[in-house]
Design a protein around this motif. Structure first.
Motif, short mmCIF file in Angstrom:
data_model
loop_
_atom_site.label_atom_id
_atom_site.label_comp_id
_atom_site.label_asym_id
_atom_site.label_seq_id
_atom_site.Cartn_x
_atom_site.Cartn_y
_atom_site.Cartn_z
N HIS A 160 15.78 59.87 -7.91
CA HIS A 160 15.83 58.43 -7.68
C HIS A 160 14.95 58.07 -6.49
O HIS A 160 14.80 58.83 -5.55
N GLN A 161 14.37 56.90 -6.55
CA GLN A 161 13.48 56.43 -5.49
C GLN A 161 14.20 55.48 -4.53
O GLN A 161 13.56 54.82 -3.72
N ASP A 162 15.54 55.42 -4.61
CA ASP A 162 16.26 54.42 -3.83
C ASP A 162 16.06 54.57 -2.33
O ASP A 162 16.18 53.62 -1.59
N SER A 163 15.78 55.79 -1.88
CA SER A 163 15.66 56.01 -0.44
C SER A 163 14.25 55.82 0.07
O SER A 163 13.98 56.01 1.25
N SER A 164 13.31 55.44 -0.80
CA SER A 164 11.92 55.27 -0.40
C SER A 164 11.44 53.87 -0.73
O SER A 164 11.92 53.22 -1.65
N THR A 165 10.47 53.41 0.05
CA THR A 165 9.87 52.10 -0.22
C THR A 165 8.57 52.23 -1.00
O THR A 165 7.88 51.24 -1.23
N ALA A 166 8.20 53.45 -1.41
CA ALA A 166 6.92 53.68 -2.07
C ALA A 166 6.79 52.86 -3.35
O ALA A 166 5.75 52.27 -3.63
N ARG A 167 7.87 52.84 -4.16
CA ARG A 167 7.81 52.11 -5.43
C ARG A 167 7.59 50.62 -5.19
O ARG A 167 6.82 49.96 -5.89
N THR A 168 8.22 50.09 -4.17
CA THR A 168 8.06 48.67 -3.85
C THR A 168 6.67 48.38 -3.31
O THR A 168 6.08 47.32 -3.60
N ARG A 169 6.10 49.31 -2.56
CA ARG A 169 4.74 49.12 -2.08
C ARG A 169 3.76 49.04 -3.25
O ARG A 169 2.86 48.19 -3.27
N GLN A 170 3.94 49.93 -4.23
CA GLN A 170 3.07 49.88 -5.40
C GLN A 170 3.25 48.57 -6.17
O GLN A 170 2.29 47.98 -6.65
N LEU B 148 12.45 39.17 1.86
CA LEU B 148 13.57 39.15 0.93
C LEU B 148 13.16 39.64 -0.46
O LEU B 148 13.90 40.38 -1.11
N ASP B 149 11.95 39.24 -0.90
CA ASP B 149 11.45 39.69 -2.21
C ASP B 149 11.29 41.20 -2.23
O ASP B 149 11.69 41.87 -3.19
N LEU B 150 10.70 41.75 -1.17
CA LEU B 150 10.46 43.19 -1.11
C LEU B 150 11.76 43.96 -1.07
O LEU B 150 11.94 44.97 -1.77
N ALA B 151 12.69 43.52 -0.23
CA ALA B 151 13.98 44.20 -0.11
C ALA B 151 14.75 44.14 -1.42
O ALA B 151 15.39 45.12 -1.83
N ALA B 152 14.68 43.00 -2.10
CA ALA B 152 15.38 42.85 -3.37
C ALA B 152 14.81 43.81 -4.42
O ALA B 152 15.55 44.43 -5.19
N HIS B 153 13.48 43.93 -4.45
CA HIS B 153 12.88 44.85 -5.41
C HIS B 153 13.31 46.28 -5.13
O HIS B 153 13.52 47.07 -6.06
N ARG C 219 17.65 44.66 6.37
CA ARG C 219 17.65 45.53 7.56
C ARG C 219 17.29 46.96 7.21
O ARG C 219 16.45 47.59 7.87
N THR C 220 17.93 47.49 6.14
CA THR C 220 17.65 48.87 5.73
C THR C 220 16.22 49.02 5.25
O THR C 220 15.52 49.97 5.58
N PHE C 221 15.76 48.04 4.44
CA PHE C 221 14.40 48.10 3.92
C PHE C 221 13.38 48.08 5.07
O PHE C 221 12.43 48.88 5.08
N SER C 222 13.57 47.17 6.03
CA SER C 222 12.63 47.07 7.15
C SER C 222 12.57 48.36 7.94
O SER C 222 11.49 48.82 8.34
N ARG C 223 13.75 48.97 8.16
CA ARG C 223 13.79 50.22 8.93
C ARG C 223 13.08 51.34 8.18
O ARG C 223 12.26 52.06 8.75
N ARG C 224 13.39 51.49 6.88
CA ARG C 224 12.78 52.58 6.12
C ARG C 224 11.28 52.34 5.92
O ARG C 224 10.49 53.29 5.94
N PHE C 225 10.90 51.09 5.74
CA PHE C 225 9.49 50.77 5.57
C PHE C 225 8.69 51.19 6.80
O PHE C 225 7.64 51.83 6.70
N GLU D 97 9.58 53.40 9.06
CA GLU D 97 9.63 54.86 9.18
C GLU D 97 8.56 55.52 8.31
O GLU D 97 7.95 56.52 8.69
N GLU D 98 8.33 54.94 7.12
CA GLU D 98 7.40 55.55 6.17
C GLU D 98 5.95 55.15 6.39
O GLU D 98 5.04 55.91 6.06
N THR D 99 5.71 53.96 6.93
CA THR D 99 4.33 53.49 7.06
C THR D 99 3.88 53.31 8.50
O THR D 99 2.68 53.23 8.76
N GLY D 100 4.83 53.21 9.43
CA GLY D 100 4.47 53.00 10.82
C GLY D 100 4.25 51.55 11.20
O GLY D 100 3.97 51.25 12.37
N VAL D 101 4.38 50.64 10.24
CA VAL D 101 4.20 49.21 10.51
C VAL D 101 5.30 48.42 9.81
O VAL D 101 6.02 48.95 8.95
#
Length: 332
Positions: A221-231, A244-249, A255-261, A263-267
């Motif tokens: 599952h990709q639930d723990s990564s933002t890679a799918r949403t970035r694509q 909100l759109d990105l987190a919903a996707h 809050r969780t999406f922003s933190r993980r994003f 962590e994964e991209t540095g921005v």
């Protein structure tokens, strides 16, 4: 008679450092790609120099060694240093450290020079402390070892390369081609990079990342990564995407999406969106005659004023000046 004298382009010096257990395929990538980057008169835009510690022969991870003419002092003359893929040594995998002679060689690199790792030579940069706190990538198969040894590096195994400005890392094997073409594109625009890619008979740009090459014997599952949403976002840059759109996707809280994003991209997600939109705007300025306001709409900035602001902030130039410098001539 045309009395205008053309000023030749500055030649950028790339120094490739070979270390023992270098991977033969990868060591030739910088020379092959950068030598095909030519100006309008067919002159080379890069000089490529290869060196080793002590200037001696270098053992590959195959059944042969290579002869190198220059020693590590060549690093002091570099505009860009490329560390060719080294199969991680037992010392790095055990201790996460480098021999003194390698550290001494890396200390010769000028402060303003770019430093590039190909594939698993990211282990060398990390062991030297050059990736501390930065985002990076390496071959997906060794992502677990990398994270264990260097927990303070933000590893993203799902991309082909990571550009931090001065420090740039690439993923496995042929991703070094993508990275070198990226640097040519960054230095001289899409026209020069695309022409170099054609001469090398490779794609000028590959969509996606090394996730498409990762072996996944069991569905994950990709639930723990933002890679799918970035694509997903990359295919919708023209839309007014919100956090909100990105987190919903991603099916995460904001809050969780922003933190993980981060962590994964540095921005932040917003910074990432702005950069991707600037990248797309640059491409359209180079390859099309679309008006600036139309390009701003196509990439999601909405107005030419906003595009001008972000291009000026990111590159220090206006869209018109950027197009004048980098637009690809018709038929190229």
């Amino acid at each position: 008679m045309d009395m205008v004298r053309k000023i030749p382009a500055m030649v950028h010096r790339v120094v490739v450092l070979l270390l023992d257990d270098v991977v033969p395929f990868d060591l030739g990538i910088p020379s092959r790609v950068f030598k095909e980057a030519l100006d309008a008169d067919g002159e080379r835009l890069y000089e490529i120099v290869t060196c080793s510690i002590g200037g001696g022969p270098v053992r590959t991870n195959a059944d042969f060694s290579v002869v190198v003419d220059q020693d590590e002092q060549a690093l002091a003359t570099a505009g860009t240093v490329v560390i060719a893929t080294q199969e991680p040594t037992e010392r790095i995998l055990r201790e996460g450290t480098l021999p003194p002679e390698v550290l001494n060689a890396l200390s010769l690199i000028p402060d303003g020079a770019r430093i590039v790792s190909l594939c698993t030579s990211a282990f060398v940069l990390a062991a030297a402390g050059l990736l501390e706190g930065l985002a990076a990538t390496t071959h997906w198969a060794l992502a677990g070892e990398f994270r264990r040894l260097f927990p303070h590096v933000r590893l993203d195994p799902d991309v082909l390369f990571v550009d931090n400005g001065r420090i740039i890392t690439s993923a496995g094997a042929a991703a070094g081609v993508d990275l070198c073409l990226h640097l040519v594109r960054k230095d001289h625009g899409s026209g020069v990079a695309n022409a170099a890619a054609r001469r090398c008979v490779v794609a000028p740009w590959r969509e996606g990342g090394q996730a498409q090459f990762i072996e996944r014997p069991v569905p994950q599952h990709q639930d723990s990564s933002t890679a799918r949403t970035r694509q997903w976002a990359l295919t919708r840059l023209e839309e007014p995407l919100t956090l909100l759109d990105l987190a919903a996707h991603a099916t995460m809280s904001v809050r969780t999406f922003s933190r993980r994003f981060r962590e994964e991209t540095g921005v932040s997600p917003n910074q990432w969106l702005i950069q991707r939109r600037v990248d797309l705007a640059r491409h359209l300025l180079e390859v099309s005659d679309l008006p600036v306001d139309r390009i701003a709409t196509e990439v999601g900035f909405g107005s030419g004023t906003l595009l001008r602001k972000h291009l000026q902030t990111t590159l220090g130039v206006t869209p018109t000046n950027y197009r004048r410098t980098f637009q690809v001539p018709a038929g190229v």
